[in-house]
Design a protein around this motif. Structure first.
Motif, PDB file in Angstrom:
ATOM      1  N   ASP A   1       4.947  10.575   4.265  1.00  0.00           N
ATOM      2  CA  ASP A   1       6.038   9.668   3.907  1.00  0.00           C
ATOM      3  C   ASP A   1       5.946   8.388   4.738  1.00  0.00           C
ATOM      4  N   LEU A   2       4.782   7.763   4.621  1.00  0.00           N
ATOM      5  CA  LEU A   2       4.434   6.591   5.411  1.00  0.00           C
ATOM      6  C   LEU A   2       3.685   5.619   4.521  1.00  0.00           C
ATOM      7  N   THR A   3       3.931   4.331   4.703  1.00  0.00           N
ATOM      8  CA  THR A   3       3.228   3.316   3.922  1.00  0.00           C
ATOM      9  C   THR A   3       2.535   2.333   4.852  1.00  0.00           C
ATOM     10  N   PHE A   4       1.261   2.140   4.583  1.00  0.00           N
ATOM     11  CA  PHE A   4       0.497   1.086   5.239  1.00  0.00           C
ATOM     12  C   PHE A   4       0.473  -0.108   4.303  1.00  0.00           C
ATOM     13  N   THR A   5       0.676  -1.286   4.824  1.00  0.00           N
ATOM     14  CA  THR A   5       0.583  -2.502   4.022  1.00  0.00           C
ATOM     15  C   THR A   5      -0.377  -3.458   4.711  1.00  0.00           C
ATOM     16  N   GLY A   6      -0.926  -4.345   3.927  1.00  0.00           N
ATOM     17  CA  GLY A   6      -1.848  -5.342   4.450  1.00  0.00           C
ATOM     18  C   GLY A   6      -2.220  -6.309   3.355  1.00  0.00           C
ATOM     19  N   ARG A   7      -3.260  -7.052   3.611  1.00  0.00           N
ATOM     20  CA  ARG A   7      -3.728  -8.052   2.652  1.00  0.00           C
ATOM     21  C   ARG A   7      -5.214  -7.849   2.443  1.00  0.00           C
ATOM     22  N   LEU A   8      -5.629  -7.780   1.191  1.00  0.00           N
ATOM     23  CA  LEU A   8      -7.039  -7.755   0.828  1.00  0.00           C
ATOM     24  C   LEU A   8      -7.433  -9.208   0.603  1.00  0.00           C
ATOM     25  N   ALA A   9      -8.232  -9.748   1.518  1.00  0.00           N
ATOM     26  CA  ALA A   9      -8.625 -11.156   1.439  1.00  0.00           C
ATOM     27  C   ALA A   9     -10.021 -11.320   2.014  1.00  0.00           C
ATOM     28  N   ASP A  10     -10.810 -12.139   1.356  1.00  0.00           N
ATOM     29  CA  ASP A  10     -12.170 -12.416   1.815  1.00  0.00           C
ATOM     30  C   ASP A  10     -12.970 -11.138   2.053  1.00  0.00           C
ATOM     31  N   GLY A  11     -12.751 -10.132   1.220  1.00  0.00           N
ATOM     32  CA  GLY A  11     -13.531  -8.917   1.300  1.00  0.00           C
ATOM     33  C   GLY A  11     -13.179  -7.983   2.440  1.00  0.00           C
ATOM     34  N   ARG A  12     -11.973  -8.091   2.972  1.00  0.00           N
ATOM     35  CA  ARG A  12     -11.552  -7.157   4.024  1.00  0.00           C
ATOM     36  C   ARG A  12     -10.043  -6.969   3.985  1.00  0.00           C
ATOM     37  N   LEU A  13      -9.585  -5.914   4.615  1.00  0.00           N
ATOM     38  CA  LEU A  13      -8.149  -5.660   4.761  1.00  0.00           C
ATOM     39  C   LEU A  13      -7.696  -6.270   6.076  1.00  0.00           C
ATOM     40  N   THR A  14      -6.642  -7.055   6.025  1.00  0.00           N
ATOM     41  CA  THR A  14      -6.144  -7.683   7.240  1.00  0.00           C
ATOM     42  C   THR A  14      -4.651  -7.400   7.391  1.00  0.00           C
ATOM     43  N   GLY A  15      -4.166  -7.547   8.605  1.00  0.00           N
ATOM     44  CA  GLY A  15      -2.737  -7.413   8.872  1.00  0.00           C
ATOM     45  C   GLY A  15      -2.170  -6.061   8.524  1.00  0.00           C
ATOM     46  N   ILE A  16      -2.907  -4.995   8.804  1.00  0.00           N
ATOM     47  CA  ILE A  16      -2.455  -3.646   8.447  1.00  0.00           C
ATOM     48  C   ILE A  16      -1.276  -3.249   9.335  1.00  0.00           C
ATOM     49  N   THR A  17      -0.155  -2.919   8.679  1.00  0.00           N
ATOM     50  CA  THR A  17       1.028  -2.438   9.381  1.00  0.00           C
ATOM     51  C   THR A  17       1.482  -1.137   8.737  1.00  0.00           C
ATOM     52  N   GLU A  18       2.329  -0.423   9.418  1.00  0.00           N
ATOM     53  CA  GLU A  18       2.837   0.833   8.864  1.00  0.00           C
ATOM     54  C   GLU A  18       4.348   0.878   8.983  1.00  0.00           C
ATOM     55  N   ALA A  19       4.955   1.576   8.037  1.00  0.00           N
ATOM     56  CA  ALA A  19       6.404   1.747   8.027  1.00  0.00           C
ATOM     57  C   ALA A  19       6.721   3.085   7.376  1.00  0.00           C
ATOM     58  N   PRO A  20       7.797   3.731   7.808  1.00  0.00           N
ATOM     59  CA  PRO A  20       8.171   5.005   7.195  1.00  0.00           C
ATOM     60  C   PRO A  20       8.651   4.802   5.761  1.00  0.00           C
ATOM     61  N   GLY A  21       8.449   5.824   4.955  1.00  0.00           N
ATOM     62  CA  GLY A  21       8.950   5.816   3.584  1.00  0.00           C
ATOM     63  C   GLY A  21       8.053   5.109   2.602  1.00  0.00           C
ATOM     64  N   PRO A  22       8.557   4.969   1.370  1.00  0.00           N
ATOM     65  CA  PRO A  22       7.798   4.273   0.336  1.00  0.00           C
ATOM     66  C   PRO A  22       7.745   2.775   0.643  1.00  0.00           C
ATOM     67  N   PRO A  23       6.885   2.037  -0.073  1.00  0.00           N
ATOM     68  CA  PRO A  23       6.782   0.598   0.197  1.00  0.00           C
ATOM     69  C   PRO A  23       8.123  -0.108   0.052  1.00  0.00           C
ATOM     70  N   ALA A  24       8.426  -0.969   1.010  1.00  0.00           N
ATOM     71  CA  ALA A  24       9.691  -1.709   0.978  1.00  0.00           C
ATOM     72  C   ALA A  24       9.638  -2.834  -0.049  1.00  0.00           C
ATOM     73  N   THR A  25       8.470  -3.384  -0.284  1.00  0.00           N
ATOM     74  CA  THR A  25       8.291  -4.448  -1.277  1.00  0.00           C
ATOM     75  C   THR A  25       7.127  -4.086  -2.177  1.00  0.00           C
ATOM     76  N   LYS A  26       7.112  -4.661  -3.356  1.00  0.00           N
ATOM     77  CA  LYS A  26       6.033  -4.382  -4.308  1.00  0.00           C
ATOM     78  C   LYS A  26       4.793  -5.174  -3.933  1.00  0.00           C
ATOM     79  N   ALA A  27       3.691  -4.468  -3.773  1.00  0.00           N
ATOM     80  CA  ALA A  27       2.413  -5.101  -3.473  1.00  0.00           C
ATOM     81  C   ALA A  27       1.657  -5.373  -4.767  1.00  0.00           C
ATOM     82  N   ASP A  28       0.715  -6.312  -4.719  1.00  0.00           N
ATOM     83  CA  ASP A  28      -0.119  -6.602  -5.884  1.00  0.00           C
ATOM     84  C   ASP A  28      -0.967  -5.391  -6.269  1.00  0.00           C
ATOM     85  N   ILE A  29      -1.468  -4.695  -5.258  1.00  0.00           N
ATOM     86  CA  ILE A  29      -2.265  -3.486  -5.461  1.00  0.00           C
ATOM     87  C   ILE A  29      -1.581  -2.366  -4.681  1.00  0.00           C
ATOM     88  N   LYS A  30      -1.212  -1.307  -5.398  1.00  0.00           N
ATOM     89  CA  LYS A  30      -0.461  -0.210  -4.781  1.00  0.00           C
ATOM     90  C   LYS A  30      -1.236   1.093  -4.955  1.00  0.00           C
TER      91      LYS A  30
END
Length: 115
Positions: free
Chosen positions: A43-72
């Motif tokens: 019950d954990l969500t990692f979020t980040g940005r897929l840019a220039d061929g890599r994942l950047t800014g990876i963060t984690e938060a409990p529960g489902p995603p708080a905001t809708k990501a482009d790729i889920k």
């Protein structure tokens, strides 16, 4: 069950793998999109940005995603670790429902190269 740290390490390894890739894989991963990975068993969500061929800014938060990501992505921690390690093929995970992928049709078409 995979731990939070093992899942974070898997995502960092995925980022490294994408950055080191060449050819069609590098082109497919060259999107600039927000990404979330919800791990249902933790019950954990990692979020980040897929840019220039890599994942950047990876963060984690409990529960489902708080905001809708482009790729889920939605999966379990064990399946995330297995996917990145190459012991669980992406098409198998997707076809059997062990991995859910929600993205625009355009992004899905570009990401199919990663399959």
């Amino acid at each position: 069950m995979a731990t939070t740290e093992e899942c974070r390490t898997a995502l960092e390894q995925l980022s490294h793998n994408l950055a080191a890739a060449g050819g069609d894989i590098r082109k497919a991963a060259a999107l600039d999109r927000s990404l979330s990975c919800h791990l249902t068993d933790l019950d954990l969500t990692f979020t980040g940005r897929l840019a220039d061929g890599r994942l950047t800014g990876i963060t984690e938060a409990p529960g489902p995603p708080a905001t809708k990501a482009d790729i889920k992505l939605t999966t379990t921690g064990d399946d995330l670790v297995a996917l990145v390690a190459g012991t669980l093929p992406f098409p198998t995970a997707w076809a059997t429902g062990r991995l859910k992928l929600d993205a625009s049709l355009r992004d899905l078409l570009r990401l199919r190269t990663l399959l």
